[in-house]
Each structure stands twice: as C-alpha cells, then as structure tokens.
Design an enzyme around this catalytic site. Structure first.
Site, PDB file in Angstrom:
ATOM      1  N   THR A  71       0.846  -1.202   0.000  1.00  0.00           N
ATOM      2  CA  THR A  71       0.000   0.000   0.000  1.00  0.00           C
ATOM      3  C   THR A  71       0.880   1.250   0.000  1.00  0.00           C
ATOM      4  OG1 THR A  71      -1.667  -1.230   1.201  1.00  0.00           O
ATOM      5  CG2 THR A  71      -1.855   1.183   1.251  1.00  0.00           C
TER       6      THR A  71
ATOM      7  N   CYS B  36      32.026   6.575  11.985  1.00  0.00           N
ATOM      8  CA  CYS B  36      32.520   5.990  13.227  1.00  0.00           C
ATOM      9  C   CYS B  36      31.754   4.699  13.475  1.00  0.00           C
ATOM     10  CB  CYS B  36      32.248   6.964  14.354  1.00  0.00           C
ATOM     11  SG  CYS B  36      33.453   6.878  15.640  1.00  0.00           S
TER      12      CYS B  36
END
Ligand code: PLP
Length: 382
Positions: free
Chosen positions: A245, A334
């Site tokens: 949907t 990181c």
C-alpha cells in the site's frame, strides 16, 4: 545560591547532504492528506478514489519536474530500495552480465553490486577515479569497448565530495556502446535541473528527505518498456512493480517538496553558492593550508575539506563541534568506537592525509553567513 546560565545556544545545521529539514508547506500538505485522504488508493470506493487521486497527482507533478511521462515514475520507500531494485532486476531479469561502476558510489549501490557479484557471478568493473575524485571517462570508454551486456551505474553528485558527473556525456557514451545507464541521483534531484528528455538514461533514483521532504519515501525513474521486474511480490500497486500500500501522505509530501525545490531553485542556489564561497574565503584566511577534497568545481551545496590539524585531532573534532551545537559530518564514519576511513576519500587521498581530519560541510537555504562564522570560530578553538 546556584545560578544556571540557560542562554540558548544557537544550533547550526551544516549536514544537509545527510538529510534536510522538512519545509513547513510540506508538513501542512502531509497533515492534510493524513487527516482527510486516508483511504487505500487501491479501494474502489470514494475514499480510495480520493487517495488514488492524491497519488496520481503527485506522480504527475514529479514527472513534470523531470520532463518524463508519469508512468515512468515508481514510488519506493527510499533511495536505497530504488537502487537495490534496479541493479538486482537488471541482473536477474534483464540478464545484464557486467556492471561498470566506481568505488566512490554510495554503499546503497556499492554493496548491492558486490552482493550481485557474489550471488550471480556478474562481472564487476570499477572505472578509474582521478586524484580529485572525478570519474575517468577515458577509462569508462575503454571498459565499454569490451564485453558482455552491460549496465553502467555512476552517481550524479557524490555525497561526500560533491563532485558532479556529466550525466549527458555518460548517457551518450552508454548509448553508443549499447549499455544500460543507471544513476544514483539522490544528491541532485531537487537541487539542479534534470530534463530526462535531454539525454539518454534508463534509470535514476531520488529520496525525498534530501530535498526538504519526508524520510522513508523516494522514487525511481524507469524508462518505459525497460523490462524491469519487481524486487518483491504482493499486490498490484505501482503496476505490480512495487507492491505494498502506497504511503500516500509521504508521497504527497515528496511531490510538494520537489515542486517547492524547483520553484525556489534559482534563489536558493544563489544563496547557497554564496555561502560556499564565503566559507572557502574564511578558511583561506584562518587555515591557509586547508585543501579541498574533490574538484574545486564541486556541487554548490557541499564542501569537503582536509584541515591542517594533527592526526590526533581527528577523533575529537566532530565531538568538539557538536558540543558547540554545530552539526557537520566527517568524511569517515565511526563504527563501534573505531574510526573507519571513508571509502570515497580512500580512493583519493594518500594514507597520511586519510588519517587527518576531513569535514563535509553541506548547506541548505536555511543557512546564513553567521553559521559559517560560528563554524570557523569553533574550528579555531580546536
Ligand atoms: N545514494 C546517495 C548518493 C545518498 O546520499 C543516499 C543517502 O544518504 C542514499 C543513496 C540513500 O538514500 P535513502 O536514505 O533514501 O535510502
């Protein structure tokens, strides 16, 4: 008695290549759709027809901005999904035997291509990247002169350096060599004019949150009769190409955001280009030894700089800026506490320079010269 200083720190957002603030008009549009147009666009009753009409008007609006027929726009959940879909179906359904890409693509392309290589033994060739991060077009032509049914996947604007690829030139080269052409245009849709009738291209992808729209929605441009098949199976939504949907409010928000981006493009581009120029001039004064990672003619909203700081400053620089309320990103991510060098900068910089701090500063129309001053002042304090 204890006195607290509650003076509000000005926050500075200079990370617009990561994501952007949603425009107020977009939020308004989405709220309206959520409140009023909640029908399922596949339902045949009036609620459904209403939602369907929002969906199709959004598609038309997006298609108009890119100068393509509406049926060539297929909604997806994000840019990553659209990239995965196109690349996978090109191999599985279009029987592409070779993909030519580059090592400076976004991981949404790079890791997908690597997965396809493992799963289907598709041949992968990486086009050479110059020291300034530009794609070596001579090498691309050389690669295209050999081999099997090929898809070329090269991004328009690099999300780390802002380097710009000449889409028209690449499109023509691909056409001359009967190769399919896919471009990850996530960083450029809504930020530069794209007339898809002006050059040959088979597939491109976009993501709404990069152009002041909502997160979790994007679209793919799929040239008619491409033969592409769905990534997964379910209902008949999006002509069966993308079942599930549709997120009508997200899609309406995306269409509104794109409309506004193009309506305001001239003014906003001029403003942002001035800010980038101003930043470079301030860096030249305060850090004369800084250098630009990437081409000096990079995209107007982004600058990646190598700062003349020692290596030991690399780890703390973003933290220091964050403490001052300034959001930028580093040319590296990181991961689990360790610093992993950027795969893009790794293709361009020496090992020694790769360890030094690089910052990606990316602007939007919300930024001002004051933001640049605050950033440069904060950098001076490091
Ligand atoms: N491609 C590029 C060049 C990007 O910059 C990004 C976003 O970081 C993506 C793809 C992924 O887009 P999305 O966040 O919509 O999955």
């Amino acid at each position: 008695m204890i006195f607290h200083n509650f003076a509000v720190m000005k926050k500075v957002y200079l990370d617009n290549a990561s994501t952007t603030a949603i425009r107020a008009e977009v939020i308004q549009e989405m709220t309206k759709v959520m409140a009023q147009d909640y029908g399922n666009p596949s339902s045949t009753h009036s609620f459904g027809r209403n939602a369907k009409s929002v969906l199709e008007l959004s598609r038309k609006s997006i298609a108009r901005q890119l100068n393509v027929p509406a049926q060539e726009i297929i909604f997806t959940s994000c840019g990553t999904e659209a990239n995965n879909w196109i690349l996978r179906s090109a191999v599985v359904d279009l029987k592409v035997k070779r993909i030519i890409t580059s090592k400076i693509e976004h991981h949404a392309v790079l890791y997908t291509v690597q997965a396809l290589q493992r799963e289907f033994d598709v041949q992968v060739d990486y086009v050479a990247v110059k020291a300034n991060g530009e794609i070596d077009i001579t090498d691309l032509v050389e690669l295209l002169s050999q081999g099997n049914k090929t898809l070329v996947s090269l991004m328009h604007v690099n999300n780390e350096t802002g380097n710009v690829l000449d889409l028209k030139r690449i499109g023509v080269i691909c056409e001359e060599n009967s190769a399919l052409f896919h471009s990850d245009t996530v960083q450029s849709v809504g930020k530069t004019e794209l007339d898809l009738q002006a050059f040959p291209i088979d597939f491109l992808v976009a993501s709404a949150h990069k152009f002041h729209g909502p997160k979790g929605v994007g679209f793919a441009f799929i040239r008619k009769n491409s033969g592409l098949q769905p990534l997964f199976y379910g209902g008949e939504q999006e002509k069966g190409l993308r079942p599930g949907t549709e997120a009508v409010h997200q899609i309406a928000g995306m269409a509104k955001a794109l409309e506004l981006s193009y309506a305001n493009l001239e003014t906003e581009r001029t403003h942002i280009s001035e800010l980038k120029k101003y930043l470079i001039s301030q860096l030249e004064i305060e850090f004369p030894e800084f250098s630009i990672n990437g081409s000096p003619d990079g995209f107007y909203n982004m600058l990646n700089v190598l700062l003349p700081f020692s290596e030991d400053k690399t780890a703390m620089i973003l933290f220091h800026l964050d403490m001052k309320g300034i959001a930028v990103s580093r040319g590296s991510a990181c991961q689990s506490g360790s610093i992993k060098a950027s795969h893009v900068l790794a293709e361009m910089l020496s090992d020694a320079d790769l360890k030094k701090p690089s910052l990606r500063i990316s602007f939007s129309h919300h930024n001002s010269k004051e933001d640049v001053d605050l950033l440069v002042d904060a950098l001076k304090g490091i």
